[in-house]
Design an enzyme around this catalytic site. Structure first.
Site, PDB file in Angstrom:
ATOM      1  CD  GLU B 469      -2.983  -1.332   2.133  1.00 35.27           C
ATOM      2  OE1 GLU B 469      -2.649  -1.188   3.309  1.00 35.27           O
ATOM      3  OE2 GLU B 469      -4.152  -1.581   1.787  1.00 35.27           O
ATOM      4  CD  GLU B 537      -3.588  -6.866   2.848  1.00 31.66           C
ATOM      5  OE1 GLU B 537      -4.627  -6.297   3.226  1.00 31.66           O
ATOM      6  OE2 GLU B 537      -2.457  -6.373   2.956  1.00 31.66           O
TER       7      GLU B 537
END
Lengths: 323, 629
Positions: B469, B537
């Site tokens: 991220e 994820e």
């Protein structure tokens, strides 16, 4: 009072309808709007009258996708729905409500093969709808219960639909035939089917207390306690009550807390000391979801629409007699 | 060289005086030491250290590192341990936004302009606590008269180091070892090692992982002695031929030594049963390469059969005395993308994975090898075959254990800049770092190099991951290129390019996404995709969750290019405290320490509760992962 000819002895009280037979005595209360007392083998199984259940304690996924906000009206319904009507049938025939002075015509020697009593509850929702809970009691002491929710397309999706039975003291454990572990409609393929025993009433220690302990696809569950609130009964011998499926498996959870008690806690240590048993028998359960925890909805086929009728039934087994 | 406090503000300064990153091999003086896995070349400095915590840089004791400094007023702290867990700093959990949210206004240096230095941002930061550590030690007798370095295996988030009053250097990158040469200043007795640790620096922007905000020396510290000729870096390059049967082995060494004359390096290769397969001896020089070894039939390494070969390197002096022995277990396996499908040893790779933070509810990210073993036992119980080291390099023993136990590792670079490009769930990269900023490039390249150089020999690592991220820009593209250049034998993974698709062709070998629904994944895979798909994820296991896993599982049968993924995540991050009301143990999360701004229970997303007991949903995970094993 001996059970004459294997029939139900019916006591037409002024506020209750009493039904008794071998090793059981049940009271249906017109005042409280439901089954007020369920005594088998001299032990009381109810603390308050069973009420329709609509809420589950918000899961993290419910919070994230705003399900609880959208369906908040069902929290009020869970707490504040009330009985608006009831009717009684004896041996299949509806009778006029047997309250005074009408019940003056009866005696203490009234018998029947079966008695059916239905309570209608109005949901504390906007708009309202109704739920009928029907109890059919036969001479053996078996109670067949059916719960019927009347659909209303203007209401939001339901978290759950069932009947909540609060028992006076804590269960020492329960045994059931169904799926292992904690299961939900969208999370039950990893479970194994069989007979499972759970000691006590474990509350799954999610960091923030939430809906937990659900058991899908259950054939029967036997709750065991070893204590009553009756001051004349100091015995600690275990005693049990069994719930059986009627025409389809049911879901249940057996916890020491109501959904509302769980809802209010931010940590497990904030929950009160274990004191009662809260047995929820459910005909419909919403999936828990899991794609993410900040917006993704539960997969559509695991929702419960409020628009359609929901019906399910189960039995409270007749008392087990140990001669 | 003089230390400067301004380094804290400067993203171009992140390593000063450090030894170069190198492989994580162990080395021993004798066969007996190899067998007992205790090296007399190493001296632990773990234990009680003297400690002072200053509220901010202005209040720190500036001369605490001087040998004559009177430290009688210092407290004691344990090393390793987070300073917060020792009670000197408020425990704080915050996810995306930075720890100073609503308290101090900051922007990353140069993010809003080439001349925007943000001077004083951290060096004068009122929130920038300082941990001042002192350790007095004598050298073990076995360590005398050799080159000595110190190794800090993990320190958050910026540190300055002195020995006996001499400044040694400065380090960031909290999750890889930082090493400094002590040789010029070390004494047999009465050494004083001084370490000044800052809670924040520009590194804070690069370490915005979703976890409790800790600082301090949280992994072990030790001294390393080096013999006259020493293996500094080991690069084992096993290759499996296209026939999936034959194997080639190349080994490249970097040595350091005062005098190589007559010294030799012996390479011995053994199978798992210790049958000798090959032996070579070379003269020791700064760079040594073994002749390529070829094996007609190699036993491949995989999750089901994590077969390891054994390499033993022995360095001897001119007289034939053993200087050091380096054992290393390695494996032959082949990871590649063929016809747009990831293959391991020519078979479709199925990732039944989990993301894993290093975590213990009692000690935070300061965990023991026993904690790792317990975690791996749970991996096996739940049929988990893959680990994404979210989102930083783990302690070194973890990778050795994954080699041994057949766990596929996605080895993540220590990089997350989430708060610089996403706020309140919305992409807003106006002050994103590293982006395409040249001033931030060296720091992230250093992190990639630290990750690669340290861990390159582990067969368990199938993927290098650029981090988590951090959006995408030229800097991440450069990092991608670095990994592809130094290590063509593995795949490179990065998810953040999903948010900036302009870089799609230059970043990541795989299509990696987070939390896509099964429907969205099916849409990607139905539309003639160019890259195989993995969920870096998915199945966010917050509270009572993991519903609907069957729909992900079904994708395996529908799409060859669907290759599974990593559940978020392995264990709840919560901290065990004594309940202030009942005196009983209780697990606490964000906001429970009066810490604000907080993301509260959002760190509770594990398959396990924070006390390591499994959540009920694990039976579902074990079922689906077992089905695809």
């Amino acid at each position: 009072m001996a059970n004459v000819n294997n029939k139900l002895h019916v006591i037409y009280g002024d506020a209750t309808l009493g039904l008794t037979g071998d090793h059981f005595h049940y009271l249906f209360s017109y005042e409280r709007g439901g089954l007020e007392s369920l005594v088998q083998n001299g032990k009381e199984w109810l603390y308050r009258v069973p009420k329709p259940q609509f809420w589950r304690a918000t899961t993290d996924n419910d919070r994230g996708n705003h399900f609880s906000q959208k369906s908040a009206t069902w929290l009020a319904a869970d707490m504040f729905s009330h009985c608006i009507n009831f009717n009684v049938s004896v041996d299949g025939q509806p009778i006029e409500l047997p309250i005074a002075p009408l019940n003056n015509k009866y005696t203490n020697n009234e018998f029947a093969d079966q008695v059916e009593i239905q309570f209608t509850y109005q949901t504390a929702t906007v708009p309202t709808t109704t739920v009928d809970i029907n109890y059919l009691v036969t001479a053996s002491g078996k109670i067949q219960i059916s719960a019927n929710y009347h659909g209303n397309a203007d209401l939001p999706e339901l978290p759950a639909f069932g009947l909540q039975l609060v028992m006076p003291t804590a269960a020492t454990g329960f045994t059931y035939q169904g799926l292992s572990g904690e299961t939900y409609p969208d999370r039950m393929n990893g479970a194994t089917f069989g007979e499972h025993h759970i000691a006590g009433m474990p509350v799954t220690p999610y960091m923030v207390p939430q809906e937990c302990g659900m058991h899908m696809q259950t054939d029967w569950v036997t709750i065991t306690r070893d204590q009553t609130l009756n001051n004349t009964d100091q015995s600690r011998n275990p005693f049990s009550l069994t719930i059986k499926n009627h025409d389809a498996p049911f879901a249940f959870s057996c916890l020491p807390y109501t959904a509302e008690e769980l809802e209010n806690a931010t940590h497990i240590e904030e929950l009160p000391v274990v004191r009662r048993t809260v047995l929820c028998i459910l005909g419909a359960v919403r999936g828990v979801g899991g794609i993410d925890s900040w917006g993704a909805d539960v997969i559509k086929r695991f929702h419960i629409s409020a628009a359609h009728d929901l019906n399910f039934s189960f039995e409270i087994a007749k008392p087990v007699i140990n001669e | 060289m003089e230390p400067a406090i301004e380094w804290l503000d400067d993203p171009t300064v992140f390593r000063v005086g450090q030894l170069p990153a190198h492989s994580d091999h162990h080395y021993f003086r004798s066969k007996d030491e190899v067998t007992s896995h205790t090296s007399s070349f190493q001296q632990s400095l773990d234990g009680q250290w003297q400690f002072n915590c200053a509220t901010n840089p202005m209040n720190r004791i500036t001369h605490f590192y001087e040998p004559q400094f009177n430290s009688d007023n210092f407290d004691q702290i344990k090393v390793p341990e987070h300073i917060e867990m020792a009670g000197y700093s408020q425990i704080h959990y915050i996810n995306t936004l930075y720890a100073w949210e609503g308290k101090i206004y900051r922007r990353p240096a140069y993010a809003l302009g080439d001349d925007d230095q943000q001077a004083g941002s951290f060096s004068q930061g009122l929130d920038n606590q300082v941990g001042q550590y002192l350790k007095r030690f004598d050298l073990n007798p076995a360590m005398l008269n050799q080159a000595i370095s110190v190794c800090f295996e993990g320190v958050e988030k910026a540190m300055y180091v002195w020995l006996n009053g001499h400044f040694l250097g400065y380090a960031e990158d909290s999750f890889t070892p930082s090493k400094f040469d002590l040789t010029p200043y070390i004494k047999p007795k009465d050494n004083v090692l001084a370490v000044e640790v800052f809670k924040h620096s520009t590194a804070s922007y690069l370490e915005d992982q979703d976890f409790f905000q800790f600082f301090g020396i949280f992994r072990s510290v030790h001294l390393d002695a080096k013999p006259a000729v020493h293996l500094d870096d080991l690069n084992i390059k096993p290759r499996v031929a296209a026939d999936n049967t034959a194997g080639f082995l190349n080994i490249v060494l970097k040595l350091i030594g005062q005098n190589y004359a007559g010294a030799t390096v012996k390479f011995a290769i053994m199978d798992h049963e210790h049958n000798k397969l090959a032996v070579q001896t070379k003269l020791a020089t700064a760079n040594v390469a073994a002749d390529q070894m070829e094996f007609n039939h190699v036993h491949l390494w995989s999750h089901i059969d994590p077969y390891l070969y054994h390499l033993e390197i022995t360095i001897k002096d001119a007289s034939g005395n053993t200087l050091e022995i380096v054992p290393y277990d390695f494996g032959f396996r082949r990871i590649e993308i063929k016809d747009k499908v990831m293959l391991l040893n020519n078979q479709r790779l199925i990732l039944n994975g989990t993301n894993r933070h290093e975590w213990s509810c009692k000690t935070g990210r300061c965990i023991t090898k026993q904690d790792m073993l317990n975690d791996l036992q749970t991996f096996h119980d739940l049929n988990i075959n893959a680990d994404r080291t979210s989102h930083y390099p783990n302690q070194i023993p973890w990778y050795y254990l994954c080699d041994q136990q057949g766990i596929y590792v996605m080895a993540e670079t220590n990089l997350e800049t989430h708060g610089t490009w996403q706020k309140m769930g919305v992409d807003e990269p106006s002050y994103n770092v590293p982006g395409s900023l040249s001033k931030w490039l060296p720091a992230i390249m250093d992190r990639a190099q630290n990750n690669y150089e340290l861990l390159k020999n582990h067969p368990s690592i199938l993927f290098w991951s650029l981090g988590n991220e951090s959006f995408a820009g030229d800097d991440l593209a450069a990092m991608n290129k670095y990994y592809k250049t130094v290590d063509p034998s593995r795949l490179v993974h990065y998810e953040g390019v999903f948010h900036n698709t302009e870089y799609r062709d230059r970043i990541s070998d795989v299509e990696s996404r987070m939390y896509d629904s099964p429907t969205a994944i099916a849409k990607y895979l139905s539309n003639n995709p160019d890259k195989p798909f993995l969920n870096c994820e998915y199945m966010h296991d917050m509270g009572n969750s993991i519903g609907g896993m069957q729909d992900y599982d079904a994708l395996f049968d529908q799409f060859e290019m669907y290759q599974g993924g990593f559940i978020w995540d392995f264990m709840d991050q919560a901290i065990m405290v004594t309940d202030e009301v009942t005196g009983k143990p209780a697990l606490r999360y964000g906001g429970d320490f009066d810490d604000r701004h907080s993301d509260y229970e959002f760190s509770g997303d594990g398959l396990l509760f924070a006390d390591h007991t499994p959540k009920p949903a694990t039976q579902e995970v074990a079922y689906y992962y077992g089905k695809r094993e």
